[in-house]
Design a protein around this motif. Structure first.
Motif, PDB file in Angstrom:
ATOM      1  N   GLN A 179       1.740   1.048   8.453  1.00  0.00           N
ATOM      2  CA  GLN A 179       1.998  -0.276   7.905  1.00  0.00           C
ATOM      3  C   GLN A 179       1.083  -0.530   6.714  1.00  0.00           C
ATOM      4  O   GLN A 179      -0.065  -0.106   6.688  1.00  0.00           O
ATOM      5  CB  GLN A 179       1.781  -1.352   8.956  1.00  0.00           C
ATOM      6  N   SER A 180       1.628  -1.212   5.722  1.00  0.00           N
ATOM      7  CA  SER A 180       0.854  -1.584   4.547  1.00  0.00           C
ATOM      8  C   SER A 180      -0.260  -2.547   4.932  1.00  0.00           C
ATOM      9  O   SER A 180      -0.085  -3.402   5.798  1.00  0.00           O
ATOM     10  CB  SER A 180       1.785  -2.250   3.523  1.00  0.00           C
ATOM     11  N   LYS A 181      -1.381  -2.426   4.288  1.00  0.00           N
ATOM     12  CA  LYS A 181      -2.474  -3.381   4.482  1.00  0.00           C
ATOM     13  C   LYS A 181      -2.180  -4.674   3.721  1.00  0.00           C
ATOM     14  O   LYS A 181      -2.503  -5.756   4.184  1.00  0.00           O
ATOM     15  CB  LYS A 181      -3.787  -2.781   3.986  1.00  0.00           C
ATOM     16  N   ASP A 182      -1.547  -4.538   2.560  1.00  0.00           N
ATOM     17  CA  ASP A 182      -1.359  -5.695   1.683  1.00  0.00           C
ATOM     18  C   ASP A 182      -0.088  -6.498   1.935  1.00  0.00           C
ATOM     19  O   ASP A 182      -0.018  -7.654   1.576  1.00  0.00           O
ATOM     20  CB  ASP A 182      -1.362  -5.243   0.218  1.00  0.00           C
ATOM     21  N   PHE A 183       0.915  -5.885   2.546  1.00  0.00           N
ATOM     22  CA  PHE A 183       2.189  -6.560   2.746  1.00  0.00           C
ATOM     23  C   PHE A 183       2.607  -6.444   4.207  1.00  0.00           C
ATOM     24  O   PHE A 183       2.679  -5.336   4.743  1.00  0.00           O
ATOM     25  CB  PHE A 183       3.273  -5.960   1.840  1.00  0.00           C
TER      26      PHE A 183
END
Length: 156
Positions: free
Chosen positions: A74-78
């Motif tokens: 999973q993305s950290k930012d989104f």
């Protein structure tokens, strides 16, 4: 046809960027049809079904090197973005290809995040959109490092 694609891209990024987050809180992810809670967004192996679906978008001449080494995180930012990646091969050259998607269980919206993904699949380039997804995201770096480790095993 192009208008439908453009509308789809606009809708995807509208949903994508409405769910932006920078939190490192516990996240729920799916691992091979099991829901688990993780706190550090590990790199996980994608399900065999997903890898087989993904194989269908590969351009002619490109193949996935090892279908058991197809990863996601999973993305950290989104909040609603996952990075997926694997090693792809054309002739005797091996490349680390990374894409972004909003769904790790089916083939939904997929965007290329590096040149190798763009060349091997032809999926649109997520780095050139209005709000580009870049390699500065922690999810990208984790997937990329895993693929580089795998590449060292294949090459040596």
């Amino acid at each position: 046809m192009n208008q439908l694609l453009l509308i789809g891209i606009v809708i995807f990024f509208s949903l994508l960027f409405s769910g932006c987050t920078n939190s490192n809180e516990t996240t729920t992810v799916t691992d091979k049809n099991k829901v688990i809670a993780v706190s550090n967004n590990p790199v996980l192996e994608a399900s065999e079904n997903y890898v087989n679906l993904f194989s269908s978008i590969m351009n002619s001449g490109y193949t996935i090197v090892d279908k058991k080494k197809f990863y996601y995180t999973q993305s950290k930012d989104f909040a609603k973005v996952y990075f997926v990646g694997t090693l792809v091969k054309k002739n005797d050259q091996i490349y680390n290809a990374i894409w972004a998607t909003n769904d790790i269980n089916s083939i939904g919206m997929i965007f290329s995040i590096n040149d190798y993904a763009f060349q091997s699949s032809g999926m649109s380039d997520g780095r050139t959109n209005r709000e580009p997804i870049t390699n500065h995201d922690d999810g990208y770096s984790r997937i990329n490092q895993k693929l580089l480790d795998d590449m060292m095993e294949v090459v040596y």
